[in-house]
Write an enzyme that holds these catalytic residues in place. Sequence first.
Site, PDB file in Angstrom:
ATOM      1  N   ASP A 279     -22.109 -35.003 -68.877  1.00  0.00           N
ATOM      2  CA  ASP A 279     -22.298 -34.701 -67.455  1.00  0.00           C
ATOM      3  C   ASP A 279     -21.209 -35.355 -66.598  1.00  0.00           C
ATOM      4  OD1 ASP A 279     -24.411 -33.695 -65.398  1.00  0.00           O
ATOM      5  OD2 ASP A 279     -23.994 -35.739 -64.735  1.00  0.00           O
TER       6      ASP A 279
ATOM      7  N   GLU B 114     -18.357 -31.619 -68.980  1.00  0.00           N
ATOM      8  CA  GLU B 114     -18.435 -30.968 -67.671  1.00  0.00           C
ATOM      9  C   GLU B 114     -17.281 -31.512 -66.849  1.00  0.00           C
ATOM     10  OE1 GLU B 114     -21.240 -30.301 -63.762  1.00  0.00           O
ATOM     11  OE2 GLU B 114     -21.149 -32.236 -64.729  1.00  0.00           O
TER      12      GLU B 114
HETATM   13  C1  NOJ Z   1     -23.807 -32.298 -62.935  1.00  0.00           C
HETATM   14  C2  NOJ Z   1     -25.114 -31.656 -63.306  1.00  0.00           C
HETATM   15  O1  NOJ Z   1     -24.871 -30.412 -63.881  1.00  0.00           O
HETATM   16  C3  NOJ Z   1     -25.926 -31.596 -62.035  1.00  0.00           C
HETATM   17  O2  NOJ Z   1     -27.091 -30.828 -62.215  1.00  0.00           O
HETATM   18  C4  NOJ Z   1     -26.253 -32.995 -61.623  1.00  0.00           C
HETATM   19  O3  NOJ Z   1     -26.947 -32.979 -60.393  1.00  0.00           O
HETATM   20  C5  NOJ Z   1     -24.975 -33.825 -61.438  1.00  0.00           C
HETATM   21  N1  NOJ Z   1     -24.048 -33.653 -62.504  1.00  0.00           N
HETATM   22  C6  NOJ Z   1     -25.316 -35.289 -61.375  1.00  0.00           C
HETATM   23  O4  NOJ Z   1     -25.776 -35.725 -62.632  1.00  0.00           O
END
Ligand code: NOJ
Length: 582
Positions: free
Chosen positions: A205, A259
């Site tokens: 993430d 991500e």
């Molecule tokens: C990216 C995640 O996909 C999202 O859903 C989340 O709110 C943020 N990172 C913080 O963890």
Amino acid sequence: MTPRTTDWWRHAAIYQVYPRSFADGNGDGIGDLAGVRSRLDYLRRLGIEAVWFSPWYLSPMADAGYDVTDFRQIDPRFGTLAEAEKLIDEAHQYGIRVIVDIVPNHVSDEHAWFTAARNAAPGSPERDLFWFRDGRGEQGELPPNEWQSIFGGPAWTRVPDGQWYLHLFAPEQPDLNWRNPLVRDEYEDVLRFWFDRGVDGIRVDSAAMCSKDPALPDYDHTVFPDPHPYVDLDENHDIYRGWRAVADSYPDQRALIGEVWLADPARFARYLRADELHTAFNFDFLGCGWDAPALRVCIDRTLAAHTEVEAPSTWVLSNHDVTRHVTRYGRPDTSTAAGIRQYNPVVDEDLGRRRARAAALLTMALPGAVYIYQGEELGLPEVEDIPADRRDDPIYHRTQGRDPGRDGCRVPLPWDESTESYGFSPAGAERPWLPQPTSWARLNAAAQESDPTSVLRLYRSALALRATESALRDSPMNWLDAPEEVLAFTRGDDFTCMINLSGAAMPLPRDGAVLVSSQPLSDGLLPPDTGVWLRTVRAVPGAVPGRRVLMPAADRAPAPGNVGEGARRAAVPANSPVGGAG
Ligand code: NOJ
Ligand code: CA
């Protein structure tokens, strides 16, 4: 038994399960692991190769589980650790790999580390695990700098002794200090915890945000400074080299999927070097409008950046953070340029769904891995009219509703007509945690199952073909000569994908046999906003690169039997724009 072909992550079709909204096994209106286990056969029949689970860990759910209290426990709303272990084993028995979501940038403010830090003194080792600082102003009454939270409002919250802590997201998500070796050790241990339980991959993430410039300098929020104080710092690469070493210490293929939201493809690709992450989500593609020249540029740029580092591309149309693409493609502006999410009453949903069907054939034919966000295979639109008092996303609340937030893409799935929640929960259950629109009744999975023209059946057909076409796994793509508003390319000797984004019907290549198409052809032509996969004949050796010359079918294998729309001969006019003799 776990499937163990090599490098599965290079080409897999990966389905994202957002556990809260997938299926509710115990009737409390919230999706859970029992619900997922009861639907594994659906996933197997869909034809995906791996499932990525958004966080299922113990969490107060201030950000729907992306605020983790304990990575080694399952939230009781979802089930138990024993159940997660069972689910991993069962998925493997179905030939489905499992990817879990790890959140390194922050933890929950209820995490043991943070409660200890809050109770400890300024300057203590406990506080050094986070970013605690004195404030500015005479009494320290102003935050240490002007950084803004990505969810709205300041990125700092004050604790009773007067210090402030940093949270790039919600206040319930304090940022970790990755310069502290305990943080690194702990996360590597968490990776081992899940790898030891058979997990095949980790989704990382907010992967480009972990490291911060320790001087915490202010910056102008209207521009994206270079270097940025917390996006894409070089120190991030050390973190992922450590993670890669952990993944590589397992004898089989454990993958790390980042991500990474970065506009610069070269900076993005640095995360995919041989000793770092295996793949990362392609947000450039996700943000691109329904526009052939723009998509062509995006695809080329993606492939070029990945080739440099010998990493596979990924292709993503939707996820749990953005407007579902059926809705996006039905808007006047089909890119995310106007914002990832927006209030916009002008949506032609039928047009959006028609384009989404064609886009599915595009993404599944491109070289690399493909991601499918739950409900995408049902053609679900964004739910844009959730009442304010039912909205849950901190983005909505922290922006006082200026940003609608992400609830609209997180509405519980419609499975069938057996219960009031369209089969999401069992009969007599509590209402689903977000309301489902009545229009979803006709989109439920069971209804689509028995309709050969449904989005679900299209996804199944395409995924089945994708799994058996070796060219779609191993062969590079080559663009065909085509009108500007048509995307046409080959993979291998005899596979062609053609997507018509123009307003007019287009002729198909000569002697192509349809493997699957996103809409019926019309008089042998490819209608607007339609995609098709074709079995085409081999290119003539020595043909001009980029201009495919198509030969009669004399020396090639017969087209496969009925798959999806069936292997039909396309009646093609002689003046085919795609690969017409030239
Ligand atoms: C990216 C995640 O996909 C999202 O859903 C989340 O709110 C943020 N990172 C913080 O963890
Ligand atoms: Ca439940």
